[in-house]
Write a protein that holds these residues in place. Structure first.
Motif, PDB file in Angstrom:
ATOM      1  N   THR A   1       0.797  -1.229   0.000  1.00 20.73           N
ATOM      2  CA  THR A   1       0.000   0.000   0.000  1.00 20.73           C
ATOM      3  C   THR A   1       0.828   1.277   0.000  1.00 20.73           C
ATOM      4  OG1 THR A   1      -0.198  -0.021   2.427  1.00 20.73           O
ATOM      5  CG2 THR A   1      -1.916  -1.163   1.168  1.00 20.73           C
TER       6      THR A   1
ATOM      7  N   THR B   1      -2.900   7.207   3.741  1.00 17.01           N
ATOM      8  CA  THR B   1      -3.535   6.874   2.465  1.00 17.01           C
ATOM      9  C   THR B   1      -3.343   7.982   1.440  1.00 17.01           C
ATOM     10  OG1 THR B   1      -5.669   7.756   3.238  1.00 17.01           O
ATOM     11  CG2 THR B   1      -5.266   5.396   3.567  1.00 17.01           C
TER      12      THR B   1
ATOM     13  N   LEU C   1      -4.679   0.270  -2.536  1.00 19.59           N
ATOM     14  CA  LEU C   1      -5.560   1.033  -1.663  1.00 19.59           C
ATOM     15  C   LEU C   1      -6.984   1.080  -2.207  1.00 19.59           C
ATOM     16  CD1 LEU C   1      -3.153   3.948  -0.669  1.00 19.59           C
ATOM     17  CD2 LEU C   1      -4.111   2.225   0.871  1.00 19.59           C
TER      18      LEU C   1
END
Length: 425
Positions: free
Chosen positions: A317, A359, A373
């Protein structure tokens, strides 16, 4: 000339330095020229390293002297059944769903990138048991990315004067720090004095960003105010009391990034039928291995292998892989809970004190990592801000819990070696 061969020639002749190629050509041509140079000088074929699927320009914020990409096998485990903060009952049975607040309630496929055979199979076994038990609860219990500059003073009197000013003028420091960012919030400043050194451990809510760069820039602005208003002189913007990318007790106690805990109660019949052991045997294995054994070793991680899941999730990620050091700062607890009918259930938890995830920003913008993600439904900023990063922390924690359950069960039933033999790994 801007063709790769000519550019490689110019570097070899000393006309160009290896890091100057992007000033002479586009990013992909520069990477190819650099790759040709390395092939010539090392007599190595870099065909696979040069076979990457995204424009090299996309990686410009993330790496220097690019020659290609490292490909690590990427798989998924799950669904990961999570009852996260602000649980939304409507989302509980929908893969990849998350409620509007961004908490990790529901079921999610978790991408993991690793070269360790049997890891995903083991985590998947634990997740299957957790799903059958109704899912795991997970909560982010603390949030704060830290940066701790160190200042020089003449002695303890000036140190006390500096600390007193900092404690009385937090708002001035907050104003300076937050002037550098539209998202970050200064949560507090914890002073530490060692002789003629003063350390100020700044903690920030960095929302959906992992936030190390944000915290560093904000702290620099606050340090200018400290120097103007106190006798203290800044020695280093990072004084290692942060503590970043190093095993550190301060992170185990105070936390860094997200402190997150996941837990689940596994009915005794599930432990017997699916894990092929008993709650009592798993509890004993956890106590003697993860608690006593870790204490005897002087370990900061009291767990079986939480770093396996943390590291694989970080690679998948786009997290800062070096911060797996702090991500392994985890304690696994197991407890046998007797029922009135004579059966015994297993309570299992894992608490990760310093899980540093985001994120947005950093490696999360790279195409492969952005897609990972997307699988989680957590790409980009959340609404409210910070909710996506919280959700990611919750999901990783449940994945780590599944890994702990599966490995401890394998150890308790003496199946660890045979499991690797069966999978040929």
């Amino acid at each position: 000339m801007t063709d790769p061969e000519s550019l490689a020639d110019r570097v070899q002749e000393g006309d160009l330095r290896i890091h100057e190629l992007e000033a002479e050509a586009d990013f992909d041509t520069a990477a190819e020229a650099r790759r040709l140079l390395v092939e010539r000088e090392t007599e190595t074929d870099l065909e696979t390293i040069g076979d990457y699927s995204f424009p090299a320009e996309r990686a410009e914020p993330n790496i220097e002297n690019m020659i290609g990409a490292a490909q690590v096998p990427l798989g998924v485990v799950g669904p990961v059944a999570v009852n996260g903060e602000e649980t939304s009952p409507s989302s509980q049975n929908s893969p990849n769903s998350a409620n509007e607040g961004g908490a990790a309630s529901g079921e999610h496929y978790l991408p993991l990138a690793t070269t360790e055979g049997a890891l995903l199979a083991s985590v998947n076994r634990g997740l299957s048991v957790i799903r059958s038990a109704g899912g795991a609860d997970a909560r982010v219990t603390k949030n704060g990315m830290t940066r701790a500059p160190v200042f020089r003073v003449e002695g303890v009197a000036e140190a006390a004067e500096t600390v007193e000013w900092v404690e009385e003028n937090l708002e001035s420091l907050r104003e300076a720090a937050e002037s550098t960012t539209s998202h970050g919030e200064l949560l507090g400043v914890e002073p530490y004095v060692v002789g003629d050194s003063v350390y100020l451990r700044f903690a920030y809510d960095t929302k959906d960003a992992m936030g190390m760069n944000m915290a560093t820039i904000a702290t620099e602005a606050a340090c200018e105010v400290v120097e103007e208003e106190t006798p203290a002189s800044l020695v280093a913007l990072s004084g290692n009391l942060c503590s970043d990318k190093k095993p550190a007790a301060v992170n185990a106690v105070e936390g860094r990034g997200r402190s997150v805990t996941a837990d689940v109660v596994i009915p005794g019949d599930l432990v017997k039928d699916r894990l092929h052991t008993t709650a009592e045997a798993i509890v004993e294995a956890n106590t003697r291995k993860n608690l006593i054994g870790s204490a005897k070793a002087g370990s900061l991680g009291f767990n079986a292998h939480a770093a396996n899941v943390v590291g694989a999730a970080f690679l998948a990620t786009g997290q800062d892989e070096a911060q797996v050091v702090e991500g392994a700062n985890a304690i696994t607890t197991m407890d046998a809970r007797a029922n009135e009918d004579g059966t015994t259930d297993l309570y299992a938890s894992v608490s990760l004190a310093s899980l540093e995830v985001g994120t947005v920003g950093g490696g999360t913008k790279l195409p492969t990592q952005a897609e990972a993600l997307e699988i989680l439904g957590l790409r980009g900023g959340g609404d409210p801000a910070g909710s996506n990063a919280n959700a990611l922390a919750e999901i990783i924690a449940v994945g780590a819990l599944a890994g702990e359950l599966s490995l401890l069960a394998a150890l308790a039933s003496n199946h660890l070696a045979s499991a690797h033999e069966d999978l040929g790994r």
